[in-house]
Design an enzyme around this catalytic site. Structure first.
Site, PDB file in Angstrom:
ATOM      1  N   ARG A 155       0.520  -1.349   0.222  1.00 20.60           N
ATOM      2  CA  ARG A 155      -0.144   0.061   0.179  1.00 20.60           C
ATOM      3  C   ARG A 155       0.943   1.209   0.524  1.00 20.60           C
ATOM      4  O   ARG A 155       0.617   1.831  -0.446  1.00 20.60           O
ATOM      5  CB  ARG A 155      -0.729   0.024   1.281  1.00 20.60           C
ATOM      6  CG  ARG A 155      -2.350  -1.432   0.901  1.00 20.60           C
ATOM      7  CD  ARG A 155      -2.977  -0.307   2.101  1.00 20.60           C
ATOM      8  NE  ARG A 155      -4.138  -0.979   1.995  1.00 20.60           N
ATOM      9  CZ  ARG A 155      -5.119  -1.280   2.656  1.00 20.60           C
ATOM     10  NH1 ARG A 155      -5.760   0.144   3.766  1.00 20.60           N
ATOM     11  NH2 ARG A 155      -6.234  -2.047   2.754  1.00 20.60           N
ATOM     12  N   ASP A 157       7.394  -0.146  11.940  1.00 20.62           N
ATOM     13  CA  ASP A 157       6.618  -0.443  12.436  1.00 20.62           C
ATOM     14  C   ASP A 157       7.347   0.277  13.497  1.00 20.62           C
ATOM     15  O   ASP A 157       8.275   0.340  14.209  1.00 20.62           O
ATOM     16  CB  ASP A 157       7.053  -2.188  12.632  1.00 20.62           C
ATOM     17  CG  ASP A 157       5.120  -2.309  13.938  1.00 20.62           C
ATOM     18  OD1 ASP A 157       4.952  -1.665  14.738  1.00 20.62           O
ATOM     19  OD2 ASP A 157       5.632  -3.211  14.042  1.00 20.62           O
ATOM     20  N   SER A 186      -4.254  14.503  16.063  1.00 21.41           N
ATOM     21  CA  SER A 186      -5.300  14.164  18.176  1.00 21.41           C
ATOM     22  C   SER A 186      -6.962  14.355  17.381  1.00 21.41           C
ATOM     23  O   SER A 186      -6.993  14.270  16.020  1.00 21.41           O
ATOM     24  CB  SER A 186      -4.738  15.327  18.794  1.00 21.41           C
ATOM     25  OG  SER A 186      -5.054  15.274  20.312  1.00 21.41           O
ATOM     26  N   TYR A 223      -9.594   4.673  23.770  1.00 21.55           N
ATOM     27  CA  TYR A 223      -9.088   5.913  22.139  1.00 21.55           C
ATOM     28  C   TYR A 223      -9.267   7.243  22.848  1.00 21.55           C
ATOM     29  O   TYR A 223      -7.543   7.981  22.667  1.00 21.55           O
ATOM     30  CB  TYR A 223      -9.590   5.691  21.064  1.00 21.55           C
ATOM     31  CG  TYR A 223      -9.896   7.030  19.941  1.00 21.55           C
ATOM     32  CD1 TYR A 223      -8.309   6.753  19.596  1.00 21.55           C
ATOM     33  CD2 TYR A 223     -10.263   8.166  19.800  1.00 21.55           C
ATOM     34  CE1 TYR A 223      -7.658   7.853  17.813  1.00 21.55           C
ATOM     35  CE2 TYR A 223     -10.069   8.944  18.778  1.00 21.55           C
ATOM     36  CZ  TYR A 223      -9.089   8.461  17.964  1.00 21.55           C
ATOM     37  OH  TYR A 223      -8.411   9.286  17.052  1.00 21.55           O
ATOM     38  N   LYS A 229      -5.187   9.531  23.454  1.00 20.57           N
ATOM     39  CA  LYS A 229      -4.967  10.691  22.418  1.00 20.57           C
ATOM     40  C   LYS A 229      -4.706  12.010  23.487  1.00 20.57           C
ATOM     41  O   LYS A 229      -4.060  12.849  22.825  1.00 20.57           O
ATOM     42  CB  LYS A 229      -6.410  10.780  21.846  1.00 20.57           C
ATOM     43  CG  LYS A 229      -6.383  10.291  20.659  1.00 20.57           C
ATOM     44  CD  LYS A 229      -4.992  10.638  19.523  1.00 20.57           C
ATOM     45  CE  LYS A 229      -5.014   9.522  18.366  1.00 20.57           C
ATOM     46  NZ  LYS A 229      -4.273  10.092  17.719  1.00 20.57           N
TER      47      LYS A 229
END
Length: 255
Positions: free
Chosen positions: A36, A54, A131, A147, A151
């Site tokens: 990709r 990674d 963010s 999540y 953040k």
């Protein structure tokens, strides 16, 4: 401008990497999925580099940032976009999930920044991190607790880097609802395989009732323009934070 975009194989990272290249930047695109990544570099044109990386592996990060700096002749801008966000109640979020979320959303950002700091210091460059409104603008979103917490930690990380390296520009870019582009450029966030889809209707109803959903989306081209402007601003300017929120379309004029 010599820019390194991390997380550039899909979603907003791909849009930003391709968009910066098409606006004249020399770009190194970093991500795990090499196939990709190469497709993104081909679309970007202008000799864009595709470098496997990674962010959860320090050796991979060191190698990728080192190659990007060597091939570009330095780094003027760093953009960090990777993020994962499981959809699950906090009570159902186990320790392994917390580790995975922080490894990508926070620790990865720290490792990447640490590897890029010597190059950004030399160029008096800028680092920008994507963010979320759920970290600081809106109340927490039910089902996206891990999540949002990660953040918020990323936001604090950006501030900490700024304190220790005031000669580098660090920008927190808070992004509201944006679906990205088409194909591989579409955001994969709502398609996450680890979402609890059975609970999705309940969570969506809560988001709607609490007014968390904007009801419209940011055009990804407008997002790229904003990011490009921050990265190209003069070295005397520090942009600590920007918030990009969708603006509702104008109501039709009634005659």
């Amino acid at each position: 401008m010599r820019a390194v975009v991390v997380g550039a194989s899909s979603g907003l990272g791909r849009c930003i990497g391709v968009g910066l290249a098409q606006r004249g930047a020399q770009v190194a695109l970093l991500a795990r999925r090499q196939e990709r990544l190469e497709a993104a570099a081909a679309e970007a044109g202008g000799g864009a580099l595709a470098i496997e990386c990674d962010v959860t592996e320090p050796a991979s990060v060191a190698s990728a940032i080192g190659k990007a700096a060597a091939d570009l002749g330095g780094i003027d801008a760093l953009v960090y976009t990777p993020a994962i966000g499981p959809l699950a109640r906090l009570v159902d979020t186990d320790a392994d999930t917390w580790r995975k979320v922080f490894a990508t959303n926070v620790t990865g950002a720290a490792i990447v920044t640490g590897a890029a700091i010597p190059h950004l210091t030399e160029s008096h460059g800028t680092a920008l991190y994507l963010s979320s409104v759920g970290a600081s603008v809106t109340p927490p979103w039910p089902g996206l607790g891990a999540y949002g917490v990660s953040k918020a930690a990323l936001d604090r990380l950006v501030e900490a880097w700024r304190v220790e390296h005031p000669d580098v520009g660090f920008t927190r870019c808070i992004v509201g609802d944006c679906t990205g582009g088409e194909g591989d450029s579409a955001t994969e966030f709502p398609m996450a395989s680890d979402w609890d889809w059975d609970a999705m209707p309940e969570f969506h109803a809560q988001w709607e009732s609490r007014g968390l959903l904007a009801g419209c989306f940011i055009d990804v081209e407008d997002l790229v323009i904003a990011v490009d402007a921050v990265l190209r601003s003069g070295k005397s300017l520090g942009t600590h934070s920007i918030t990009l929120a969708p603006r509702p379309p104008a109501a039709p004029v009634q005659e």
